[in-house]
Design an enzyme around this catalytic site. Structure first.
Site, mmCIF file in Angstrom:
data_model
loop_
_atom_site.group_PDB
_atom_site.id
_atom_site.type_symbol
_atom_site.label_atom_id
_atom_site.label_comp_id
_atom_site.label_asym_id
_atom_site.label_seq_id
_atom_site.Cartn_x
_atom_site.Cartn_y
_atom_site.Cartn_z
ATOM 1 N N LYS A 34 21.879 11.013 -11.317
ATOM 2 C CA LYS A 34 22.716 10.134 -12.157
ATOM 3 C C LYS A 34 23.857 10.946 -12.763
ATOM 4 C CE LYS A 34 21.434 9.270 -16.593
ATOM 5 N NZ LYS A 34 22.448 9.557 -17.608
ATOM 6 N N ASN A 35 23.533 12.136 -13.287
ATOM 7 C CA ASN A 35 24.539 12.903 -14.037
ATOM 8 C C ASN A 35 25.502 13.671 -13.158
ATOM 9 O OD1 ASN A 35 23.500 11.810 -16.301
ATOM 10 N ND2 ASN A 35 22.427 13.654 -17.008
ATOM 11 N N ARG A 90 28.118 5.808 -22.601
ATOM 12 C CA ARG A 90 29.014 6.816 -23.166
ATOM 13 C C ARG A 90 29.718 7.610 -22.071
ATOM 14 N NH1 ARG A 90 28.530 8.816 -27.229
ATOM 15 N NH2 ARG A 90 29.039 10.869 -26.417
ATOM 16 N N CYS A 137 24.864 7.650 -30.507
ATOM 17 C CA CYS A 137 23.763 6.952 -29.825
ATOM 18 C C CYS A 137 22.472 7.424 -30.495
ATOM 19 C CB CYS A 137 23.778 7.234 -28.324
ATOM 20 S SG CYS A 137 23.184 8.851 -27.923
ATOM 21 N N ARG A 181 27.184 12.829 -30.987
ATOM 22 C CA ARG A 181 27.791 13.053 -29.669
ATOM 23 C C ARG A 181 29.298 12.831 -29.680
ATOM 24 N NH1 ARG A 181 23.988 10.616 -25.177
ATOM 25 N NH2 ARG A 181 25.081 12.126 -23.904
ATOM 26 N N ASP A 210 17.083 17.394 -21.407
ATOM 27 C CA ASP A 210 16.667 16.127 -20.799
ATOM 28 C C ASP A 210 15.222 16.156 -20.321
ATOM 29 O OD1 ASP A 210 19.884 15.300 -19.270
ATOM 30 O OD2 ASP A 210 19.140 15.218 -21.322
ATOM 31 N N ARG A 226 18.213 2.940 -16.821
ATOM 32 C CA ARG A 226 19.500 3.636 -16.791
ATOM 33 C C ARG A 226 19.405 4.912 -15.958
ATOM 34 N NH1 ARG A 226 22.140 4.747 -22.297
ATOM 35 N NH2 ARG A 226 23.627 5.530 -20.767
HETATM 36 C C1 EPZ Z 1 25.371 15.339 -20.743
HETATM 37 O O1 EPZ Z 1 25.737 14.640 -21.909
HETATM 38 C C2 EPZ Z 1 24.327 14.489 -20.046
HETATM 39 N N1 EPZ Z 1 24.928 13.203 -19.675
HETATM 40 C C3 EPZ Z 1 23.144 14.278 -20.983
HETATM 41 O O2 EPZ Z 1 22.167 13.539 -20.259
HETATM 42 C C4 EPZ Z 1 22.557 15.639 -21.347
HETATM 43 O O3 EPZ Z 1 21.501 15.458 -22.260
HETATM 44 C C5 EPZ Z 1 23.655 16.518 -21.970
HETATM 45 O O4 EPZ Z 1 24.779 16.606 -21.072
HETATM 46 C C6 EPZ Z 1 23.166 17.933 -22.261
HETATM 47 O O5 EPZ Z 1 22.711 18.526 -21.072
HETATM 48 C C7 EPZ Z 1 25.722 13.146 -18.578
HETATM 49 O O6 EPZ Z 1 25.953 14.144 -17.898
HETATM 50 C C8 EPZ Z 1 26.286 11.800 -18.222
HETATM 51 P P1 EPZ Z 1 27.175 17.552 -24.109
HETATM 52 P P2 EPZ Z 1 27.024 15.114 -22.750
HETATM 53 O O7 EPZ Z 1 28.607 17.217 -24.260
HETATM 54 O O8 EPZ Z 1 28.005 15.730 -21.851
HETATM 55 C C9 EPZ Z 1 28.192 18.525 -28.582
HETATM 56 C C10 EPZ Z 1 20.548 11.927 -19.936
HETATM 57 O O9 EPZ Z 1 19.459 11.816 -20.480
HETATM 58 N N2 EPZ Z 1 29.579 18.117 -28.276
HETATM 59 O O10 EPZ Z 1 26.788 18.642 -23.147
HETATM 60 O O11 EPZ Z 1 27.440 13.974 -23.594
HETATM 61 C C11 EPZ Z 1 27.212 17.372 -28.528
HETATM 62 O O12 EPZ Z 1 27.189 16.686 -29.749
HETATM 63 C C12 EPZ Z 1 21.758 12.269 -20.760
HETATM 64 O O13 EPZ Z 1 20.763 11.830 -18.696
HETATM 65 C C13 EPZ Z 1 30.553 18.237 -29.254
HETATM 66 O O14 EPZ Z 1 30.282 18.666 -30.384
HETATM 67 O O15 EPZ Z 1 26.393 16.237 -23.665
HETATM 68 C C14 EPZ Z 1 25.904 18.057 -28.232
HETATM 69 O O16 EPZ Z 1 25.341 18.527 -29.444
HETATM 70 C C15 EPZ Z 1 21.445 12.231 -22.232
HETATM 71 N N3 EPZ Z 1 31.830 17.859 -28.968
HETATM 72 C C16 EPZ Z 1 26.317 19.254 -27.380
HETATM 73 O O17 EPZ Z 1 27.718 19.403 -27.551
HETATM 74 C C17 EPZ Z 1 32.191 17.393 -27.735
HETATM 75 O O18 EPZ Z 1 33.380 17.086 -27.521
HETATM 76 C C18 EPZ Z 1 26.048 19.079 -25.896
HETATM 77 O O19 EPZ Z 1 26.545 17.812 -25.542
HETATM 78 C C19 EPZ Z 1 31.185 17.291 -26.746
HETATM 79 C C20 EPZ Z 1 29.896 17.662 -27.033
#
Ligand code: EPZ
Length: 419
Positions: A22-23, A93, A117, A122, A306, A398
């Protein structure tokens, strides 16, 4: 709302096929917007988030057609609406992933700010900051990110936090920018590398994907290709945990064991026997109750957040005590409250959950709150005494393709109860 009914106590056995990730599918489908000619994407999982992405692309005027084997063809040429509206973004998202491609290919984009969420605020500040560094003018108007730029220019962007979709958005934007972009502190997840390989196949010039420094030299245009999405490592890991929890033997085919090293290490630490091949991985619980494991989530190649909820469920019925530390998201223990309803002995202290394993859990009606939390409740239902009813399973749909078919194939007593 549909529910899943699971009767616990079956030792799973058999083998299943991993679906496409998915990701990886989500950023790759967004990346098709960069192409000047039609793109074919195969091994796309049939999931709610994927159909939401098709809806989003369709709304923009992009032509999306599907063949009987879930082969997708995306023709971005008829695009006429460079907007991702709130009513779609609020359900997924990851819609934010169209921002970079739209801006880079068409010079403008209006994408609704994804709200928070269940698992955390996020924010997308790193996505926006990086695009601004590449010359984009970005404002927030009535909850929408409004971005404009005649042509993005290469820049060196140091991301203060490792962000998967942040890295992916900036990577896609940089492929058509003018000059060289260097992304530092980049995410190293296999899905980032898969996206980069897809972009390279379309003609992008990218070095270092999969490491923490990615160098992209912009090109004039990208051509459509035929690309297969990599297998889903989190889906694979989830079914392997199901095998370990039930003391059974589960093999996942068409998987990539090398993407799961941190998870396989913890499965071995729980006492399961892990064997791997070129494109398969097997866990044998040997009819034994797992031993508790402690872990700390971290960006890849660390232990994936995850998979945290799934190991919390494993610890709930393991021998001993395990401490689960969540360092990526600020509120990713929603599944704990539901596991406690099933008798789990878990204490939360900040970002740590201390789990004292119990000899058994008791079935109860429970509610899914987010994708991986719902998976952990299904896992708990597989071992609980009685019939567990998991509500709000649209969360499960999802991220897990045909979850009841796959689990039933392994011997689980599971059925979908129309809500
Ligand atoms: C991706 O989400 C995945 N989703 C998530 O999978 C996964 O849990 C996550 O990466 C971490 O591995 C997809 O790839 C579609 P991040 P993402 O940006 O990119 C902070 C699932 O279960 N952050 O890596 O949204 C954020 O708050 C989903 O399949 C900022 O502060 O996660 C978090 O604490 C859930 N500012 C950390 O970084 C930003 O601009 C990591 O988030 C972006 C992120």
């Amino acid at each position: 709302m549909d529910k899943l009914s699971i009767t616990g106590g079956v030792r799973l056995a058999g083998d299943i096929r991993a679906s496409g990730a998915k990701n990886a599918a989500l950023p790759i489908l967004a990346g098709t917007l960069l192409a000047s000619t039609p793109v074919r994407v195969s091994n796309v999982p049939h999931l709610r988030d994927v159909t939401t992405t098709f809806e989003l692309l369709g709304k923009m005027g992009v032509r999306v057609t599907m063949d009987e084997r879930m082969g997708i063809e995306v023709d971005p040429r008829p695009i006429h609406d460079l907007c991702a509206p709130y009513e779609l973004v609020k359900t997924m998202r990851a819609s934010i992933l169209v921002l970079g491609p739209l801006l880079s290919r068409y010079g403008e984009a209006r994408v609704s700010l994804p709200g928070g969420c269940a698992i955390g605020a996020r924010p997308v500040d790193i996505h926006v900051a990086g695009l601004r560094q590449m010359g984009a003018e970005i404002d927030v108007e009535k909850g929408d990110i409004v971005a404009r730029c005649k042509r993005l220019r290469g820049a060196t962007v140091v991301m203060e936090t490792v962000t998967v979709t942040g890295t992916e958005n900036l990577l896609m934007a940089a492929t058509l920018a003018n000059g060289r972009t260097v992304l530092k502190n980049a995410a190293r997840e296999p899905e980032v590398l898969d996206l980069a390989n897809f972009l390279i196949a379309m003609g992008a010039r990218i070095e270092g994907a999969g490491t923490d420094t990615i160098v992209i030299d912009g090109v004039a245009q990208l051509e459509g290709v035929d690309y297969a999405v990599l297998p889903d490592r989190i889906e694979t890991g989830t079914y392997l945990v199901a095998g370990a929890m039930t003391g059974g033997r589960v093999r996942v085919r068409e998987a990539r064991p090398t993407d799961l090293e941190a998870v396989l290490e913890k499965l071995e630490a729980s006492g399961a026997q892990v064997t791997t091949g070129e494109d398969w991985v097997e866990v044998d619980g040997g009819g034994r109750r797992p031993r508790a494991v402690s872990l700390t989530t971290a960006p890849h190649p660390g232990f994936p957040t995850d998979m945290q909820a799934q190991f919390t469920a494993l610890n709930a019925i393991a021998e001993g005590t395990g401490v689960i530390e969540e360092t990526i998201f600020e509120n990713r223990f929603m599944h704990v409250l539901e596991l406690q309803r099933m008798g789990a002995d878990i204490r939360i202290d900040g970002n740590k959950a201390t789990v004292h394993g119990k000899a058994f859990l008791t079935a109860a009606p429970v509610m899914a709150t987010d994708l991986r939390a719902s998976a952990s409740l299904v896992l708990a239902g597989l071992v609980a005494r009685g019939d567990t009813l998991v509500d709000r399973i649209y969360h499960v749909d999802r991220g897990y393709e045909q979850i009841e078919e796959k689990l039933a194939h392994l011997g689980a007593r599971i059925s979908r109860v129309p809500g």
